[in-house]
Design a protein around this motif. Structure first.
Motif, short mmCIF file in Angstrom:
data_model
loop_
_atom_site.label_atom_id
_atom_site.label_comp_id
_atom_site.label_asym_id
_atom_site.label_seq_id
_atom_site.Cartn_x
_atom_site.Cartn_y
_atom_site.Cartn_z
N VAL A 36 0.80 -1.21 0.04
CA VAL A 36 0.12 0.36 -0.06
C VAL A 36 0.79 1.29 -0.14
O VAL A 36 1.58 1.37 0.96
N LYS A 37 0.63 2.01 -1.11
CA LYS A 37 1.44 3.35 -1.08
C LYS A 37 0.65 4.45 -0.87
O LYS A 37 -0.42 4.61 -1.48
N ILE A 38 0.88 5.34 -0.16
CA ILE A 38 0.25 6.69 0.10
C ILE A 38 1.19 7.86 -0.60
O ILE A 38 2.20 7.92 -0.19
N CYS A 39 0.41 8.41 -1.58
CA CYS A 39 1.40 9.39 -2.43
C CYS A 39 1.06 10.85 -2.06
O CYS A 39 -0.21 11.07 -1.69
N GLY A 40 1.82 11.69 -2.20
CA GLY A 40 1.74 13.10 -2.15
C GLY A 40 1.70 13.57 -0.93
O GLY A 40 0.98 14.54 -0.48
N ILE A 41 2.49 13.02 -0.05
CA ILE A 41 2.74 13.41 1.30
C ILE A 41 3.52 14.48 1.46
O ILE A 41 4.49 15.02 0.86
N LYS A 42 3.14 15.70 2.28
CA LYS A 42 3.93 16.93 2.16
C LYS A 42 4.43 17.44 3.68
O LYS A 42 5.47 18.16 3.85
N THR A 43 3.63 16.76 4.60
CA THR A 43 4.19 17.26 6.12
C THR A 43 4.62 16.11 6.92
O THR A 43 4.15 15.05 6.66
N PRO A 44 5.44 16.62 7.93
CA PRO A 44 5.94 15.52 8.85
C PRO A 44 4.79 14.79 9.64
O PRO A 44 5.01 13.36 9.78
N ALA A 45 3.81 15.63 10.07
CA ALA A 45 2.51 14.89 10.72
C ALA A 45 2.12 13.77 9.80
O ALA A 45 1.47 12.73 10.28
N LEU A 46 1.78 14.10 8.55
CA LEU A 46 1.24 13.25 7.62
C LEU A 46 1.88 12.18 7.35
O LEU A 46 1.44 11.06 7.12
N LEU A 47 3.22 12.43 7.46
CA LEU A 47 4.04 11.23 7.29
C LEU A 47 4.04 10.27 8.28
O LEU A 47 3.83 9.03 8.14
#
Length: 216
Positions: free
Chosen positions: A7-18
């Motif tokens: 499962v790949k989550i793409c388009g992460i921009k912030t440390p919190a969402l990472l």
């Protein structure tokens, strides 16, 4: 037991969402280094996010038709994957892989039977294939457009060719997609957002939970 689903989550921009993606059980997190994307992250942010992820989850930097200097700037950050999401030819994909020394995930837009017939050309050039919805004519960017494609087209593929599936998947549809298509993995970007480029931690978790349940 089936092989584990990637499962790949793409388009992460912030440390919190990472952190949210990792805590929810993502296998790969993707970062968009494409300026016209609402999910764009610059090199400095890329470096910080890749460092934060290292040893916890695989990382993937998405590029569209990059020049050699961009490839080398990104390769210097040592992500696990470089995703090529443009009109790169098999020869160019191989050249980038050789030059960067990093595994290549090649995204291919699927809109008709002709597109499916071309998939096999990339099987040896890339380390993994990602089949995505072909952007509509005149679209300003590739990927993250929230559209699906006709999954029945994929019946023409060699059943022994593994691939990941993308294109308009959401927590509500990913289970159906996995059961219909049986991909080795799934990839989501806009399907876990509340606005273009704005990821939601609860949607990320719901997507991963739905995908795992359907695959089990």
């Amino acid at each position: 037991m089936p092989d584990p689903l990637v499962v790949k989550i793409c388009g992460i921009k912030t440390p919190a969402l990472l952190d949210a993606a990792i805590d929810s059980g993502a296998d790969i997190v993707g970062f968009m280094h494409v300026e016209r994307s609402p999910r764009y992250v610059d090199l400095e942010t890329l470096q910080e996010l890749i460092s934060q992820a290292r040893g916890r989850v695989e990382t993937c930097v998405v590029l569209v038709n990059p020049d050699n200097s961009t490839v080398m700037e990104v390769a210097a950050l040592s992500p696990d994957w470089i995703q090529l999401h443009g009109p790169e030819t098999p020869h160019r994909v191989e050249a980038i892989r050789d030059e960067a020394g990093i595994a290549i995930l090649k995204a291919l837009g699927i809109g008709n039977a002709e597109d499916v017939a071309r998939v096999a050309e990339f099987a040896d050039a890339a380390d993994r294939l990602l089949l995505d919805a072909k952007p509509p004519k005149g679209a300003e960017r590739q990927g993250g457009l929230g559209v699906t494609f006709d999954w029945t087209l994929l019946k023409a593929l060699d059943p022994n060719l593994p691939f990941m599936l993308s294109g308009g998947l959401t927590p509500a549809t990913v289970g159906e997609a996995i059961k219909a298509v049986r991909p080795m993995g799934v990839d989501v970007s806009s399907g876990v957002e509340t606005a273009p480029g704005v990821k939601d931690a609860a949607l990320i978790r719901a997507f991963i939970d739905s995908a795992r349940a359907a695959h089990a």
